[in-house]
Design a protein around this motif. Sequence first.
Motif, PDB file in Angstrom:
ATOM      1  N   LEU A  59       0.959  -1.090   0.052  1.00  0.00           N
ATOM      2  CA  LEU A  59       0.096   0.055   0.031  1.00  0.00           C
ATOM      3  C   LEU A  59       0.846   1.396   0.168  1.00  0.00           C
ATOM      4  CD1 LEU A  59      -2.712  -0.945   2.560  1.00  0.00           C
ATOM      5  CD2 LEU A  59      -2.812  -0.995   0.219  1.00  0.00           C
ATOM      6  N   GLY A  60       2.096   1.080   0.014  1.00  0.00           N
ATOM      7  CA  GLY A  60       3.040   2.375   0.094  1.00  0.00           C
ATOM      8  C   GLY A  60       3.458   2.464   1.286  1.00  0.00           C
ATOM      9  N   GLY A  61       4.855   3.323   1.551  1.00  0.00           N
ATOM     10  CA  GLY A  61       5.298   3.517   2.717  1.00  0.00           C
ATOM     11  C   GLY A  61       5.685   2.620   3.716  1.00  0.00           C
ATOM     12  N   GLY A  62       5.739   1.385   3.297  1.00  0.00           N
ATOM     13  CA  GLY A  62       6.148   0.208   3.994  1.00  0.00           C
ATOM     14  C   GLY A  62       4.875  -0.427   4.757  1.00  0.00           C
ATOM     15  N   LEU A  63       3.476  -0.054   4.310  1.00  0.00           N
ATOM     16  CA  LEU A  63       2.587  -0.581   4.670  1.00  0.00           C
ATOM     17  C   LEU A  63       1.937  -1.619   3.595  1.00  0.00           C
ATOM     18  CD1 LEU A  63       0.300  -0.364   6.981  1.00  0.00           C
ATOM     19  CD2 LEU A  63      -0.876   1.324   5.429  1.00  0.00           C
ATOM     20  N   TRP A  64       1.557  -2.840   4.139  1.00  0.00           N
ATOM     21  CA  TRP A  64       0.964  -4.000   3.294  1.00  0.00           C
ATOM     22  C   TRP A  64      -0.450  -4.275   3.628  1.00  0.00           C
ATOM     23  CZ3 TRP A  64       4.117  -6.230  -0.650  1.00  0.00           C
ATOM     24  CH2 TRP A  64       5.647  -5.840  -0.871  1.00  0.00           C
ATOM     25  N   GLU A  65      -0.986  -5.166   2.928  1.00  0.00           N
ATOM     26  CA  GLU A  65      -2.117  -5.953   3.130  1.00  0.00           C
ATOM     27  C   GLU A  65      -2.117  -7.304   2.837  1.00  0.00           C
ATOM     28  OE1 GLU A  65      -5.483  -3.894   1.363  1.00  0.00           O
ATOM     29  OE2 GLU A  65      -4.983  -4.800  -0.772  1.00  0.00           O
ATOM     30  N   VAL A  66      -2.857  -8.251   3.670  1.00  0.00           N
ATOM     31  CA  VAL A  66      -3.228  -9.531   3.483  1.00  0.00           C
ATOM     32  C   VAL A  66      -4.665  -9.490   2.922  1.00  0.00           C
ATOM     33  CG1 VAL A  66      -3.683 -11.856   4.643  1.00  0.00           C
ATOM     34  CG2 VAL A  66      -1.543 -10.308   5.528  1.00  0.00           C
ATOM     35  N   ARG A  67      -4.606 -10.193   1.889  1.00  0.00           N
ATOM     36  CA  ARG A  67      -6.065 -10.131   1.143  1.00  0.00           C
ATOM     37  C   ARG A  67      -6.643 -11.602   1.485  1.00  0.00           C
ATOM     38  NH1 ARG A  67      -5.985  -6.931  -3.326  1.00  0.00           N
ATOM     39  NH2 ARG A  67      -6.652  -8.470  -4.697  1.00  0.00           N
ATOM     40  N   SER A  68      -7.796 -11.520   2.005  1.00  0.00           N
ATOM     41  CA  SER A  68      -8.385 -12.862   2.374  1.00  0.00           C
ATOM     42  C   SER A  68     -10.019 -13.059   1.821  1.00  0.00           C
ATOM     43  CB  SER A  68      -8.598 -13.050   3.922  1.00  0.00           C
ATOM     44  OG  SER A  68      -7.148 -13.118   4.333  1.00  0.00           O
ATOM     45  N   SER A  69     -10.093 -13.821   1.030  1.00  0.00           N
ATOM     46  CA  SER A  69     -11.534 -14.071   0.388  1.00  0.00           C
ATOM     47  C   SER A  69     -12.099 -15.136   1.458  1.00  0.00           C
ATOM     48  CB  SER A  69     -11.478 -14.741  -0.951  1.00  0.00           C
ATOM     49  OG  SER A  69     -11.221 -13.876  -1.719  1.00  0.00           O
ATOM     50  N   LEU A  70     -13.098 -14.756   2.014  1.00  0.00           N
ATOM     51  CA  LEU A  70     -13.629 -15.695   3.458  1.00  0.00           C
ATOM     52  C   LEU A  70     -14.661 -16.626   3.019  1.00  0.00           C
ATOM     53  CD1 LEU A  70     -13.726 -12.645   6.005  1.00  0.00           C
ATOM     54  CD2 LEU A  70     -11.922 -14.260   5.351  1.00  0.00           C
ATOM     55  N   PRO A  71     -14.843 -17.706   3.636  1.00  0.00           N
ATOM     56  CA  PRO A  71     -15.751 -18.694   3.395  1.00  0.00           C
ATOM     57  C   PRO A  71     -17.472 -18.045   3.583  1.00  0.00           C
ATOM     58  CG  PRO A  71     -14.335 -19.629   4.887  1.00  0.00           C
ATOM     59  CD  PRO A  71     -13.978 -18.183   4.735  1.00  0.00           C
ATOM     60  N   PHE A  81       3.282  -4.061   8.670  1.00  0.00           N
ATOM     61  CA  PHE A  81       4.433  -4.036   8.259  1.00  0.00           C
ATOM     62  C   PHE A  81       5.347  -4.847   8.694  1.00  0.00           C
ATOM     63  CE2 PHE A  81       4.180  -2.018  12.506  1.00  0.00           C
ATOM     64  CZ  PHE A  81       5.465  -2.078  12.925  1.00  0.00           C
ATOM     65  N   VAL A  82       6.464  -4.639   7.931  1.00  0.00           N
ATOM     66  CA  VAL A  82       7.511  -5.599   8.495  1.00  0.00           C
ATOM     67  C   VAL A  82       8.820  -4.676   8.785  1.00  0.00           C
ATOM     68  CG1 VAL A  82       9.318  -7.326   7.559  1.00  0.00           C
ATOM     69  CG2 VAL A  82       6.978  -7.495   6.879  1.00  0.00           C
ATOM     70  N   ASP A  83       9.460  -5.082   9.850  1.00  0.00           N
ATOM     71  CA  ASP A  83      10.504  -4.012  10.442  1.00  0.00           C
ATOM     72  C   ASP A  83      11.335  -4.738  11.459  1.00  0.00           C
ATOM     73  OD1 ASP A  83      11.767  -1.532  10.438  1.00  0.00           O
ATOM     74  OD2 ASP A  83      11.152  -1.190  12.363  1.00  0.00           O
ATOM     75  N   GLU A  84      12.416  -4.573  11.246  1.00  0.00           N
ATOM     76  CA  GLU A  84      13.409  -5.223  12.535  1.00  0.00           C
ATOM     77  C   GLU A  84      12.919  -6.489  12.818  1.00  0.00           C
ATOM     78  OE1 GLU A  84      13.597  -2.845  15.677  1.00  0.00           O
ATOM     79  OE2 GLU A  84      14.121  -0.975  14.687  1.00  0.00           O
ATOM     80  N   ASP A 104      -9.178   3.540   6.926  1.00  0.00           N
ATOM     81  CA  ASP A 104      -8.177   2.347   7.373  1.00  0.00           C
ATOM     82  C   ASP A 104      -6.846   2.384   7.257  1.00  0.00           C
ATOM     83  OD1 ASP A 104     -10.495   0.685   8.425  1.00  0.00           O
ATOM     84  OD2 ASP A 104     -11.290   0.802   6.273  1.00  0.00           O
ATOM     85  N   ILE A 105      -6.483   3.018   6.001  1.00  0.00           N
ATOM     86  CA  ILE A 105      -5.140   3.181   5.703  1.00  0.00           C
ATOM     87  C   ILE A 105      -4.331   4.307   6.846  1.00  0.00           C
ATOM     88  CG2 ILE A 105      -3.062   3.992   3.995  1.00  0.00           C
ATOM     89  CD1 ILE A 105      -5.030   2.822   1.758  1.00  0.00           C
ATOM     90  N   GLU A 106      -4.946   5.324   7.056  1.00  0.00           N
ATOM     91  CA  GLU A 106      -4.553   6.174   7.876  1.00  0.00           C
ATOM     92  C   GLU A 106      -4.472   5.873   9.489  1.00  0.00           C
ATOM     93  OE1 GLU A 106      -6.894   9.916   7.502  1.00  0.00           O
ATOM     94  OE2 GLU A 106      -6.376  10.056   5.185  1.00  0.00           O
ATOM     95  N   MET A 115       4.214   1.808  16.983  1.00  0.00           N
ATOM     96  CA  MET A 115       4.936   0.463  16.861  1.00  0.00           C
ATOM     97  C   MET A 115       6.359   0.566  16.479  1.00  0.00           C
ATOM     98  SD  MET A 115       2.277  -2.596  15.701  1.00  0.00           S
ATOM     99  CE  MET A 115       3.492  -3.918  16.376  1.00  0.00           C
ATOM    100  N   GLU A 116       6.629   1.559  15.675  1.00  0.00           N
ATOM    101  CA  GLU A 116       8.098   1.740  15.414  1.00  0.00           C
ATOM    102  C   GLU A 116       8.976   2.496  16.463  1.00  0.00           C
ATOM    103  OE1 GLU A 116       7.563   3.575  11.515  1.00  0.00           O
ATOM    104  OE2 GLU A 116       7.991   1.689  10.569  1.00  0.00           O
ATOM    105  N   THR A 117       8.406   3.298  17.408  1.00  0.00           N
ATOM    106  CA  THR A 117       8.949   4.016  18.276  1.00  0.00           C
ATOM    107  C   THR A 117       9.475   3.227  19.295  1.00  0.00           C
ATOM    108  OG1 THR A 117       7.123   4.958  19.224  1.00  0.00           O
ATOM    109  CG2 THR A 117       8.188   6.240  17.487  1.00  0.00           C
TER     110      THR A 117
END
Length: 117
Positions: A59-71, A81-84, A104-106, A115-117
């Motif tokens: 999604l940019g700026g280190g932000l990602w989404e897991v996309r799930s199609s639910l039953p 995000f992934v960091d350290e 939701d992105i904001e 979380m990064e601090t």
Amino acid sequence: MTGARLTEIPVVFYRTTSGVEPVRDWLRSLPDDDRRKIGIDLATVQVGWPVGMPICRPLGGGLWEVRSSLPSRRIARILFFVDEGRLGVLHGFIKKTQKTPQDDIELARKRMKEMET
């Protein structure tokens, strides 16, 4: 011959200053089958990082989404995000529009900064 061992990235859920984990609470509110599907998709990212489409999208700026199609025939998203060497789970929601809502992105970006601090 032995197979290569997969590396598992530790998952850390966002926690408020009062100790509440909103994503875990949201997951617990879902039907068991939906929760299981999201868990499988999140585990796929945890073990196979980096993962691309169709499971994961940047999604940019280190932000990602897991996309799930639910039953339950709904669409869910987990923003992270992934960091350290950790996967920080920030926000989860049921998608109601084609585009990921800016609110939701904001919210996820605000939590990521905490979380990064």
